[in-house]
Design a protein around this motif. Structure first.
Motif, PDB file in Angstrom:
ATOM      1  N   GLY A 186       0.782  -1.221   0.000  1.00  0.00           N
ATOM      2  CA  GLY A 186       0.000   0.000   0.000  1.00  0.00           C
ATOM      3  C   GLY A 186       0.814   1.270   0.000  1.00  0.00           C
ATOM      4  N   TRP A 230      -5.712   9.011  -3.567  1.00  0.00           N
ATOM      5  CA  TRP A 230      -6.911   8.853  -2.747  1.00  0.00           C
ATOM      6  C   TRP A 230      -8.150   9.273  -3.534  1.00  0.00           C
ATOM      7  CZ3 TRP A 230      -8.802   6.192   0.911  1.00  0.00           C
ATOM      8  CH2 TRP A 230      -9.851   6.631   1.736  1.00  0.00           C
ATOM      9  N   GLU A 249      -6.376   2.046  -0.918  1.00  0.00           N
ATOM     10  CA  GLU A 249      -7.523   1.645  -0.096  1.00  0.00           C
ATOM     11  C   GLU A 249      -7.622   2.434   1.193  1.00  0.00           C
ATOM     12  OE1 GLU A 249      -7.426  -2.536   0.512  1.00  0.00           O
ATOM     13  OE2 GLU A 249      -7.626  -3.029  -1.621  1.00  0.00           O
ATOM     14  N   THR A 250      -6.495   2.912   1.682  1.00  0.00           N
ATOM     15  CA  THR A 250      -6.465   3.667   2.926  1.00  0.00           C
ATOM     16  C   THR A 250      -5.788   5.009   2.683  1.00  0.00           C
ATOM     17  OG1 THR A 250      -5.539   3.766   5.173  1.00  0.00           O
ATOM     18  CG2 THR A 250      -4.361   2.427   3.549  1.00  0.00           C
ATOM     19  N   PRO A 251      -6.201   6.057   3.392  1.00  0.00           N
ATOM     20  CA  PRO A 251      -5.565   7.365   3.191  1.00  0.00           C
ATOM     21  C   PRO A 251      -4.212   7.498   3.877  1.00  0.00           C
ATOM     22  CG  PRO A 251      -7.257   7.544   4.859  1.00  0.00           C
ATOM     23  CD  PRO A 251      -7.365   6.143   4.308  1.00  0.00           C
ATOM     24  N   ARG A 252      -3.769   6.468   4.579  1.00  0.00           N
ATOM     25  CA  ARG A 252      -2.486   6.506   5.278  1.00  0.00           C
ATOM     26  C   ARG A 252      -1.523   5.503   4.662  1.00  0.00           C
ATOM     27  NH1 ARG A 252      -6.537   7.028   8.763  1.00  0.00           N
ATOM     28  NH2 ARG A 252      -6.730   4.786   8.980  1.00  0.00           N
ATOM     29  N   GLU A 296      -0.817  11.072   5.245  1.00  0.00           N
ATOM     30  CA  GLU A 296      -2.242  10.851   5.474  1.00  0.00           C
ATOM     31  C   GLU A 296      -3.039  11.914   4.729  1.00  0.00           C
ATOM     32  OE1 GLU A 296      -5.631  10.373   9.002  1.00  0.00           O
ATOM     33  OE2 GLU A 296      -3.535  10.774   9.534  1.00  0.00           O
TER      34      GLU A 296
END
Length: 286
Positions: free
Chosen positions: A201, A232, A238-241, A259
């Motif tokens: 990721g 994003w 899939e995740t903002p971090r 983030e």
């Protein structure tokens, strides 16, 4: 005139890692020509010049060898780290006045976290046009490139794998064609920021530059923020971090914790956090 100066390696916790920046304390009042001459003297990509501010805790000016720019990521980390090393600030929150607006910063020891401004999404240049800038093919790009800014614009370009990323090499004539298509004058603005996604990721990236800048930037904090907003917003992560990596191929590995703030369709900002190592200190005598 004499100014205190610190040379800081940003987005690294050790000497000679990440990206270097020289910070000239109290130098914001210097004229543009002197600031650019100083950058050329250091052979760094960017240097900063600080001064008092009426709207924030401190004013920061950012210079390339060729011009002033409104904002830059690794010099922001470097500037704050240098101020902390000198005891000018402590841990906690502060604000910086930049050409891109007020940038909030949080200091935790040698780690600096900045909140870049909400992204501005711009043009989507043709993939073949962008690919040619790096000596690549349009098929090497897996998602439509787009110009994005969280303080400074870059053309975020996602490549299919690390091998393709490592093979990218700046082509001067296609770069001129690309800038002409975007209506941009000069050779050190809006470069493609080449990115590949990791299985975990995270990201690896490169920024290739034309003279008078060095050929490649070891770590680009402003482009990292723009890249994160792009990934994003377009549903590519899939995740903002995530962890952003850059500079490994130069022997100057840099790392940032990133983030994206807000939902995909209403991003309010991007935090980019990294360590910094103050490499040396001295005086600039003009």
């Amino acid at each position: 005139m004499t100014f205190e100066v610190d040379w800081v390696d940003a987005f690294s916790d050790r000497a000679f890692g990440g990206n270097g920046c020289a910070v000239v304390h109290g130098g914001a009042s210097l004229d543009d020509a002197t600031c650019m001459a100083f950058v050329r003297e250091t052979s760094l990509v960017e240097c900063t010049f600080t001064g008092p501010s009426q709207v924030a805790d401190i004013r920061v000016r950012y210079f390339l060898a060729s011009r002033e720019i409104p904002f830059a990521g690794h010099p922001t980390v470097a500037t704050v780290a240098a101020m902390r090393q000198r005891g000018m600030i402590g841990d906690g929150a502060l604000t910086l006045e930049t050409g891109a607006g007020i940038v909030p910063v949080e200091v935790h020891g040698t780690r600096i976290r900045m909140t870049q401004v909400a992204p501005q999404f711009g043009a989507r240049p043709d993939a073949a046009l962008v690919a040619a800038v790096g000596g690549l093919e349009a098929a090497d790009i897996i998602h439509p490139p787009r110009v994005v800014s969280t303080g400074l614009p870059f053309c975020i370009t996602v490549l299919r794998d690390r091998a393709t990323l490592e093979n990218a090499a700046l082509q001067p004539r296609p770069f001129e064609d690309y800038l002409a298509h975007l209506g941009v004058h000069g050779t050190d603005v809006m470069e493609p920021f080449w990115v590949t996604l990791d299985a975990d990721g995270g990201t690896f990236a490169r920024l290739l530059m034309a003279p008078p800048s060095p050929a490649e930037d070891p770590f680009t904090g402003s482009a990292t923020g723009a890249m994160a907003a792009y990934l994003w917003a377009d549903g590519l992560i899939e995740t903002p971090r995530f962890t952003a990596r850059q500079g490994d191929n130069l022997g100057r590995p840099g790392r940032a914790r990133v983030e994206v703030l807000g939902p995909r369709d209403a991003i309010s900002g991007v935090t980019v956090e990294g360590a910094a190592h103050v490499l040396m200190s001295g005086q600039l005598m003009l």
